[in-house]
Design a protein around this motif. Sequence first.
Motif, mmCIF file in Angstrom:
data_model
loop_
_atom_site.group_PDB
_atom_site.id
_atom_site.type_symbol
_atom_site.label_atom_id
_atom_site.label_comp_id
_atom_site.label_asym_id
_atom_site.label_seq_id
_atom_site.Cartn_x
_atom_site.Cartn_y
_atom_site.Cartn_z
ATOM 1 N N GLU A 98 -9.480 -2.456 2.153
ATOM 2 C CA GLU A 98 -10.638 -2.948 1.730
ATOM 3 C C GLU A 98 -11.035 -3.799 0.554
ATOM 4 O O GLU A 98 -11.261 -4.693 0.267
ATOM 5 N N GLU A 99 -10.369 -2.819 -0.600
ATOM 6 C CA GLU A 99 -10.368 -3.401 -1.948
ATOM 7 C C GLU A 99 -9.572 -4.674 -2.005
ATOM 8 O O GLU A 99 -9.652 -5.540 -2.791
ATOM 9 N N ILE A 100 -8.277 -4.739 -1.420
ATOM 10 C CA ILE A 100 -7.230 -5.628 -1.488
ATOM 11 C C ILE A 100 -7.875 -6.875 -0.856
ATOM 12 O O ILE A 100 -7.889 -7.879 -1.235
ATOM 13 N N ALA A 101 -8.667 -6.769 0.204
ATOM 14 C CA ALA A 101 -9.310 -8.059 0.943
ATOM 15 C C ALA A 101 -10.145 -8.571 -0.074
ATOM 16 O O ALA A 101 -10.363 -9.619 -0.395
ATOM 17 N N ARG A 102 -11.219 -7.667 -0.702
ATOM 18 C CA ARG A 102 -12.127 -8.167 -1.822
ATOM 19 C C ARG A 102 -11.491 -8.945 -2.860
ATOM 20 O O ARG A 102 -12.080 -9.932 -3.582
ATOM 21 N N ALA A 103 -10.524 -8.510 -3.363
ATOM 22 C CA ALA A 103 -9.855 -8.942 -4.468
ATOM 23 C C ALA A 103 -8.827 -10.078 -4.093
ATOM 24 O O ALA A 103 -8.429 -10.879 -4.859
ATOM 25 N N ALA A 104 -8.278 -10.541 -2.968
ATOM 26 C CA ALA A 104 -7.377 -11.417 -2.485
ATOM 27 C C ALA A 104 -7.751 -12.804 -3.047
ATOM 28 O O ALA A 104 -9.323 -13.271 -3.029
ATOM 29 N N THR A 105 -7.222 -13.634 -3.850
ATOM 30 C CA THR A 105 -7.461 -14.906 -4.057
ATOM 31 C C THR A 105 -6.900 -16.267 -3.139
ATOM 32 O O THR A 105 -7.103 -17.388 -3.627
ATOM 33 N N GLY A 106 -6.098 -15.732 -2.270
ATOM 34 C CA GLY A 106 -5.516 -16.803 -1.424
ATOM 35 C C GLY A 106 -4.288 -15.887 -0.381
ATOM 36 O O GLY A 106 -4.575 -14.675 -0.141
ATOM 37 N N PRO A 107 -3.876 -16.790 0.385
ATOM 38 C CA PRO A 107 -3.178 -16.080 1.525
ATOM 39 C C PRO A 107 -2.285 -14.953 1.043
ATOM 40 O O PRO A 107 -1.477 -15.141 -0.197
ATOM 41 N N LEU A 108 -2.158 -14.075 1.852
ATOM 42 C CA LEU A 108 -1.509 -12.842 1.182
ATOM 43 C C LEU A 108 -0.798 -12.021 2.176
ATOM 44 O O LEU A 108 -1.151 -11.725 3.522
ATOM 45 N N VAL A 109 0.385 -11.435 1.954
ATOM 46 C CA VAL A 109 1.218 -10.588 2.753
ATOM 47 C C VAL A 109 0.818 -8.951 2.344
ATOM 48 O O VAL A 109 1.052 -8.747 1.113
ATOM 49 N N VAL A 110 0.344 -8.506 3.170
ATOM 50 C CA VAL A 110 -0.065 -6.765 2.851
ATOM 51 C C VAL A 110 0.811 -6.187 3.352
ATOM 52 O O VAL A 110 1.063 -6.019 4.762
ATOM 53 N N VAL A 111 1.745 -5.126 2.897
ATOM 54 C CA VAL A 111 2.670 -4.145 3.411
ATOM 55 C C VAL A 111 2.424 -2.607 3.266
ATOM 56 O O VAL A 111 1.902 -2.191 2.081
ATOM 57 N N THR A 112 2.263 -2.077 4.226
ATOM 58 C CA THR A 112 2.119 -0.640 4.543
ATOM 59 C C THR A 112 3.466 -0.038 4.182
ATOM 60 O O THR A 112 4.402 0.146 4.929
ATOM 61 N N LYS A 113 3.531 0.507 2.775
ATOM 62 C CA LYS A 113 4.661 1.428 2.627
ATOM 63 C C LYS A 113 4.367 2.907 2.842
ATOM 64 O O LYS A 113 5.304 3.777 2.849
ATOM 65 N N SER A 114 3.187 3.213 2.761
ATOM 66 C CA SER A 114 2.590 4.610 3.084
ATOM 67 C C SER A 114 3.168 4.876 4.471
ATOM 68 O O SER A 114 3.183 4.224 5.219
ATOM 69 N N THR A 115 3.571 6.407 4.799
ATOM 70 C CA THR A 115 3.877 6.594 6.290
ATOM 71 C C THR A 115 2.658 6.805 6.977
ATOM 72 O O THR A 115 1.670 7.462 6.543
ATOM 73 N N VAL A 116 2.671 5.892 7.984
ATOM 74 C CA VAL A 116 1.288 5.898 8.741
ATOM 75 C C VAL A 116 1.508 5.880 10.358
ATOM 76 O O VAL A 116 2.556 5.590 10.644
ATOM 77 N N PRO A 117 0.662 6.334 11.029
ATOM 78 C CA PRO A 117 0.755 6.634 12.468
ATOM 79 C C PRO A 117 0.882 5.184 13.174
ATOM 80 O O PRO A 117 0.549 4.076 12.506
ATOM 81 N N VAL A 118 1.243 5.230 14.365
ATOM 82 C CA VAL A 118 1.528 4.076 15.015
ATOM 83 C C VAL A 118 0.149 3.128 15.325
ATOM 84 O O VAL A 118 -0.767 4.084 15.819
ATOM 85 N N ILE A 173 0.693 -1.354 0.017
ATOM 86 C CA ILE A 173 -0.267 0.014 0.173
ATOM 87 C C ILE A 173 0.750 1.384 0.015
ATOM 88 O O ILE A 173 1.596 1.517 1.082
ATOM 89 N N ALA A 174 0.917 1.917 -1.138
ATOM 90 C CA ALA A 174 1.778 3.081 -1.163
ATOM 91 C C ALA A 174 0.950 4.403 -1.747
ATOM 92 O O ALA A 174 1.166 5.086 -2.530
ATOM 93 N N VAL A 175 -0.356 4.551 -0.841
ATOM 94 C CA VAL A 175 -1.083 5.656 -1.280
ATOM 95 C C VAL A 175 -0.840 6.899 -0.427
ATOM 96 O O VAL A 175 -0.063 6.634 0.609
ATOM 97 N N GLY A 176 -1.290 8.101 -0.823
ATOM 98 C CA GLY A 176 -1.019 9.291 0.151
ATOM 99 C C GLY A 176 -1.618 9.197 1.664
ATOM 100 O O GLY A 176 -2.679 8.826 1.850
ATOM 101 N N THR A 177 -0.936 9.784 2.423
ATOM 102 C CA THR A 177 -1.389 10.136 3.813
ATOM 103 C C THR A 177 -1.188 11.566 4.179
ATOM 104 O O THR A 177 -0.184 12.007 5.099
#
Length: 434
Positions: free
Chosen positions: A105-125, A82-86
């Motif tokens: 939410e969109e990633i979850a709906r589109a997932a077809t199997g076990p998945l690693v989701v990575v936050t590349k965006s700068t996000v708070p703790v 995930i590399a969207v703006g914050t």
Amino acid sequence: MRITMIGSGYVGLVSGACFADFGHAVCCVDKDSAKIDALHAGRMPIYEPGLEQLVAGNVAAGRLTFTTDLAAGVAGADAVFIAVGTPSRRGDGHADLSYVYAATEEIARAATGPLVVVTKSTVPVGTGDRVEQILRDTRPDIEFAVVSNPEFLREGAAIGDFKRPDRIVIGTDDARAREVMSEVYRPLYLGESPIMFTGRRTSELTKYAANAFLATKITFINEMANLCEAVGADVKDVARGIGLDNRIGRKFLHAGPGYGGSCFPKDTLALLKTAEDFDTPVHVVEAVVKVNDARKRAMGRKVLATLGEDPRGKTVGILGLTFKPNTDDMRDAPSIAIVQSLIDAGVTVKAYDPEGTEMAKTVMPAALTYCTSAYEAAKDADAVAIVTEWDAFRALDLQRLKSIMAAPVLVDLRNIYDRDDVERAGFHYTAIGR
């Protein structure tokens, strides 16, 4: 590996292109169809040295693709970044995480199997915790692992920073996610780039702490510059004298008009808001934000002071509009406050920037006149101010400059000239902390 990058802006596009260059199959997804069409045509949405060639080479090799179809991009992926703006949320300074959560939410709906989701965006703790909850609530039938992997890219040097990083921070306690991320970054590990595995919340905070510390160094040397002017010292020598101490280091000790850009302003504010939420004030960062905001306005007054008691009707040529060289990024650029203060005082402002003109037109006052060269901006000007230290401004023909100006006044807000050289050319020279 198959990698999907959600967001094809600065971080997503640079990271995606570099991952593809490592040999991974990368799909960059973006909702902006105009951006995706431009990328398909080989046109970059941002200016970053070397990016156009890097993208073109990996597209030609079949390793890098672009789409607006998130479901198609996510299907079969090993890792989704995930590399969207914050951006700072209007009104309160908190990081706006709506784009992150919508993408989740969109990633979850589109997932077809076990998945690693990575936050590349700068996000708070704690953002990773919420991302994980959204994934599980949306698709309880899929196994997800959520990782924090902050970026530490400098605009203007992002490709080099990605391929030769000081460190790679990966926040996860999940064994499978650690294995996937190790494979993603294996080319860098073989090059002996240090990979730091830690907890997810620690990783999230590390990004904010790093940017706040660098912003503090910039603000500290700017305050020392003010003191240097008062006592008759030279801030460049002071910076060198303290920077040669290995405990301090020389980087980010260049006095100037204050920090700007896409990271430091919003990240320092977001850190303050996080500290408030946890009732743990960070007074040093509070002071940094306050001082930096005042610094930009003070630089406008510094330029005005060179125009005499009544600046109305005078003309100033501004050299450099972007917050730093080698980018077209105008976000929170010091030039915005400087130009506005000049126009408010009745000054005519002409400006030239090698790459930032189009972006500047979206944030600058309408009264600003844009030029196609430094000399056009200087023609008939009562003063010229160097605001961004582009290489194109480091060796100006001072005699030519003087011959076309109404008055020989040079305001060097980046300290890129030697006072003796400029004054020998017949200029009145004003610098920072010298």
